[in-house]
Design an enzyme around this catalytic site. Structure first.
Site, PDB file in Angstrom:
ATOM      1  NE  ARG A  85      -5.876  -2.102   9.075  1.00 34.33           N
ATOM      2  CZ  ARG A  85      -5.815  -1.701   7.800  1.00 34.33           C
ATOM      3  NH1 ARG A  85      -5.291  -0.523   7.493  1.00 34.33           N
ATOM      4  NH2 ARG A  85      -6.311  -2.451   6.838  1.00 34.33           N
ATOM      5  CD  GLU A 109     -10.126  -4.663   5.609  1.00 36.24           C
ATOM      6  OE1 GLU A 109      -8.905  -4.905   5.574  1.00 36.24           O
ATOM      7  OE2 GLU A 109     -10.790  -4.370   4.613  1.00 36.24           O
ATOM      8  CG  ASP A 161      -7.294  -0.053  -1.838  1.00 36.09           C
ATOM      9  OD1 ASP A 161      -6.888   0.869  -1.131  1.00 36.09           O
ATOM     10  OD2 ASP A 161      -7.112  -1.247  -1.551  1.00 36.09           O
ATOM     11  CG  ASN A 216      -6.436   1.863   4.918  1.00 34.24           C
ATOM     12  OD1 ASN A 216      -5.560   0.993   4.973  1.00 34.24           O
ATOM     13  ND2 ASN A 216      -7.291   1.932   3.918  1.00 34.24           N
ATOM     14  CD  GLU A 267      -3.093   0.647   0.210  1.00 35.61           C
ATOM     15  OE1 GLU A 267      -2.613   1.764   0.007  1.00 35.61           O
ATOM     16  OE2 GLU A 267      -4.175   0.282  -0.260  1.00 35.61           O
ATOM     17  CG  ASN A 310      -8.470   2.712   0.762  1.00 44.38           C
ATOM     18  OD1 ASN A 310      -7.244   2.757   0.726  1.00 44.38           O
ATOM     19  ND2 ASN A 310      -9.137   1.585   0.918  1.00 44.38           N
TER      20      ASN A 310
HETATM   21  O1  LIG Z   1      -5.599  -1.593   1.057  1.00 46.40           O
HETATM   22  C1  LIG Z   1      -6.234  -0.928   1.878  1.00 46.40           C
HETATM   23  O2  LIG Z   1      -6.472   0.231   1.767  1.00 46.40           O
HETATM   24  C2  LIG Z   1      -6.726  -1.592   3.111  1.00 46.40           C
HETATM   25  O3  LIG Z   1      -5.714  -1.645   4.042  1.00 46.40           O
HETATM   26  C3  LIG Z   1      -7.318  -2.903   2.796  1.00 46.40           C
HETATM   27  O4  LIG Z   1      -7.806  -3.389   3.956  1.00 46.40           O
HETATM   28  C4  LIG Z   1      -8.352  -2.830   1.657  1.00 46.40           C
HETATM   29  O5  LIG Z   1      -8.737  -1.538   1.374  1.00 46.40           O
HETATM   30  C5  LIG Z   1      -9.594  -3.573   1.897  1.00 46.40           C
HETATM   31  O6  LIG Z   1      -9.356  -4.872   2.291  1.00 46.40           O
HETATM   32  C6  LIG Z   1     -10.482  -3.547   0.697  1.00 46.40           C
HETATM   33  O7  LIG Z   1     -11.699  -3.887   1.062  1.00 46.40           O
HETATM   34 ZN   LIG Z   2      -5.864   1.400   0.378  1.00 43.14          ZN
END
Ligand SMILES: O=C(O)[C@H](O)[C@@H](O)[C@H](O)[C@H](O)CO
Ligand SMILES: [Zn+2]
Length: 299
Positions: free
Chosen positions: A101, A121, A204, A103, A18, A154
């Protein structure tokens, strides 16, 4: 126009790769493995990956003007001294939400670090909803909360004129825009600019190109989309050989290459056999469009 080429450039598999950004001074790509709890740096010259392990799921890493990196780690903003592999906590968010957490995150053109939170999740996209918020870490290390009620905070980026902030709450299945005031860092006038189609799955990470078009990685969709936020239309789809494409950024010479991260989490043996590059990093060349250098956190 040159033809599009896709290479898996880092084969070391992330659980959830990521938040990539290009580090020009070392010709490196820096990114995180969220649930692998690692900050990674792939040096494109030596072709070596160096990793620093951290003590919690890590949502994002961004460069810091004074050197090293700023992290959105667990529910803390923190700084990372890369050479000493030393993490220093700066601020704590979502104190009342023990199961949250951080992201994805990114730095705005004025040097503010934006990052959002989510519930933990159980499986991809299965979590307690509306637990997340979007935050900014200011240069003076104070924290601003922009809004709450987020499912999975995201991808984010700013328009080339810095007047629009683009944001994805994954489970809304839209790409949203806000008016952005660079002077104050304030957001207003939220609206959706693109609605994903069913086969595009879950939006995402995202980044913007020089023409003001958005590149959106589709989790479980195995593709990146190029979106025109002015018209709300998809202009281009680039498919990748893995389903769990998670995020993207421009990098390489003059920022003409698009780097795409991916995940291998929650894939069974048969799925991994079909997609052995899951969790790898991909480089797309020949798109004919370039992006921007990342901004660094000012504090
Ligand atoms: O990649 C990310 O941003 C999160 O950390 C993931 O958890 C995904 O977004 C998610 O699983 C999609 O549903
Ligand atoms: Zn992401």
């Amino acid at each position: 126009m040159a033809s599009i080429k896709i290479d898996c450039v880092v084969k070391d598999s992330c659980k959830i790769g990521e938040c990539p950004f290009w580090e020009v001074k070392e010709s490196s790509l820096v990114y995180v493995d969220v649930t692998g709890q690692k900050v990674c740096k792939w040096n494109t010259v030596t072709n070596k990956v160096k990793t620093v392990c951290v003590d919690a799921p890590i949502g994002s890493v961004v460069p810091r003007r004074s050197g090293g990196y700023a992290l959105a780690l667990g529910t803390r903003f923190a700084f990372l001294d890369w050479d000493k592999e030393c993490v220093t906590d700066i601020a704590h968010v979502d104190k009342d939400k023990g199961n949250n957490r951080f992201n994805d995150g990114k730095v705005d053109p004025a040097g503010r670090f934006f990052a959002g939170t989510m519930g933990m999740e159980i499986r991809p996209a299965e979590l307690e909803l509306k637990q997340g918020s979007l935050y900014t870490l200011q240069a003076d290390h104070s924290v601003v909360k922009h809004f709450d009620q987020v499912d999975i905070s995201n991808g984010l980026d700013w328009s080339p004129d810095h007047k629009v902030f683009y944001y994805i709450d994954s489970l809304s299945f839209t790409v949203d825009a806000f008016d952005y005031d660079l002077q104050s860092g304030k957001l207003s006038n939220r609206r959706a600019v693109y609605k994903l189609e069913a086969e595009e799955a879950i939006p995402d990470g995202q980044c913007i190109d020089e023409e003001g078009k958005l590149w959106v990685a589709c989790y479980n969709g195995g593709r990146v989309l190029r979106i025109d936020p002015e018209t709300g239309k998809r202009i281009q789809t680039v498919k990748l050989p893995v389903d769990k494409t998670t995020s993207c950024c421009f990098g390489g010479r003059d920022y003409f290459e698009l780097y795409v991260t991916s995940a291998s989490d929650a894939m069974d043996e048969e799925w991994l056999k079909r997609q052995p590059q899951a969790g790898g990093i991909f480089k797309i060349t020949g798109l004919g469009v370039k992006g921007f250098a990342p901004h660094s956190f000012a504090g």
